[in-house]
Scaffold this motif. Sequence first.
Motif, PDB file in Angstrom:
ATOM      1  N   THR A  60       0.833  -1.203   0.000  1.00  0.00           N
ATOM      2  CA  THR A  60       0.000   0.000   0.000  1.00  0.00           C
ATOM      3  C   THR A  60       0.867   1.251   0.000  1.00  0.00           C
ATOM      4  OG1 THR A  60      -1.812  -1.125   1.118  1.00  0.00           O
ATOM      5  CG2 THR A  60      -1.757   1.285   1.292  1.00  0.00           C
ATOM      6  N   ALA A  61       1.900   1.264   0.827  1.00  0.00           N
ATOM      7  CA  ALA A  61       2.809   2.412   0.887  1.00  0.00           C
ATOM      8  C   ALA A  61       3.550   2.593  -0.433  1.00  0.00           C
ATOM      9  CB  ALA A  61       3.807   2.237   2.033  1.00  0.00           C
ATOM     10  N   TYR A  62       3.904   1.500  -1.087  1.00  0.00           N
ATOM     11  CA  TYR A  62       4.637   1.563  -2.345  1.00  0.00           C
ATOM     12  C   TYR A  62       3.742   1.988  -3.502  1.00  0.00           C
ATOM     13  CZ  TYR A  62       7.051  -0.001  -6.537  1.00  0.00           C
ATOM     14  OH  TYR A  62       7.623  -0.056  -7.769  1.00  0.00           O
ATOM     15  N   GLU A  63       2.526   1.482  -3.535  1.00  0.00           N
ATOM     16  CA  GLU A  63       1.645   1.703  -4.677  1.00  0.00           C
ATOM     17  C   GLU A  63       1.219   3.149  -4.825  1.00  0.00           C
ATOM     18  OE1 GLU A  63      -1.331  -1.245  -3.946  1.00  0.00           O
ATOM     19  OE2 GLU A  63      -0.096  -2.830  -4.824  1.00  0.00           O
ATOM     20  N   LEU A  64       1.493   3.988  -3.850  1.00  0.00           N
ATOM     21  CA  LEU A  64       1.213   5.411  -3.984  1.00  0.00           C
ATOM     22  C   LEU A  64       1.982   5.998  -5.170  1.00  0.00           C
ATOM     23  CD1 LEU A  64       1.258   6.530  -0.258  1.00  0.00           C
ATOM     24  CD2 LEU A  64      -0.738   6.211  -1.733  1.00  0.00           C
ATOM     25  N   ASN A  65       3.110   5.374  -5.526  1.00  0.00           N
ATOM     26  CA  ASN A  65       3.888   5.831  -6.690  1.00  0.00           C
ATOM     27  C   ASN A  65       3.063   5.764  -7.972  1.00  0.00           C
ATOM     28  OD1 ASN A  65       6.357   6.281  -5.367  1.00  0.00           O
ATOM     29  ND2 ASN A  65       6.910   4.132  -5.497  1.00  0.00           N
ATOM     30  N   PHE A  66       2.127   4.832  -8.039  1.00  0.00           N
ATOM     31  CA  PHE A  66       1.371   4.626  -9.257  1.00  0.00           C
ATOM     32  C   PHE A  66       0.034   5.352  -9.248  1.00  0.00           C
ATOM     33  CE2 PHE A  66       4.031   0.826  -8.609  1.00  0.00           C
ATOM     34  CZ  PHE A  66       4.839   0.973  -9.710  1.00  0.00           C
TER      35      PHE A  66
END
Length: 68
Positions: A60-66
Motif C-alpha cells: 500500500t505504501a509503495y503503490e502510492l507511486n502509481f
Amino acid sequence: MAVSFKNKPVVDRLILILAQAKNTAAAIADNAIDDQDPIDEESLLMLSRDLNSIKSYLHTAYELNFAE
C-alpha cells in the motif's frame, strides 16, 4: 534507500524488527529439525497471516507511486 523524512525512523525500525524475526524464525526451524517436532498448523497459519498483513501494508505504501 529513498525514504521520506517521516518514514525514515519507522522503516529503519522495521528493518531491525524483521532481522530479529528472521533470526527467530530460523531458530524455530532449527528447533523443529533438531527435535523432529514441527510447529503446529495453527501457529503456522497465524504467523503467515501476520506476515501477509505486513506485506500488504508495505505494498500500500509503495503503490502510492502509481496513483499519481
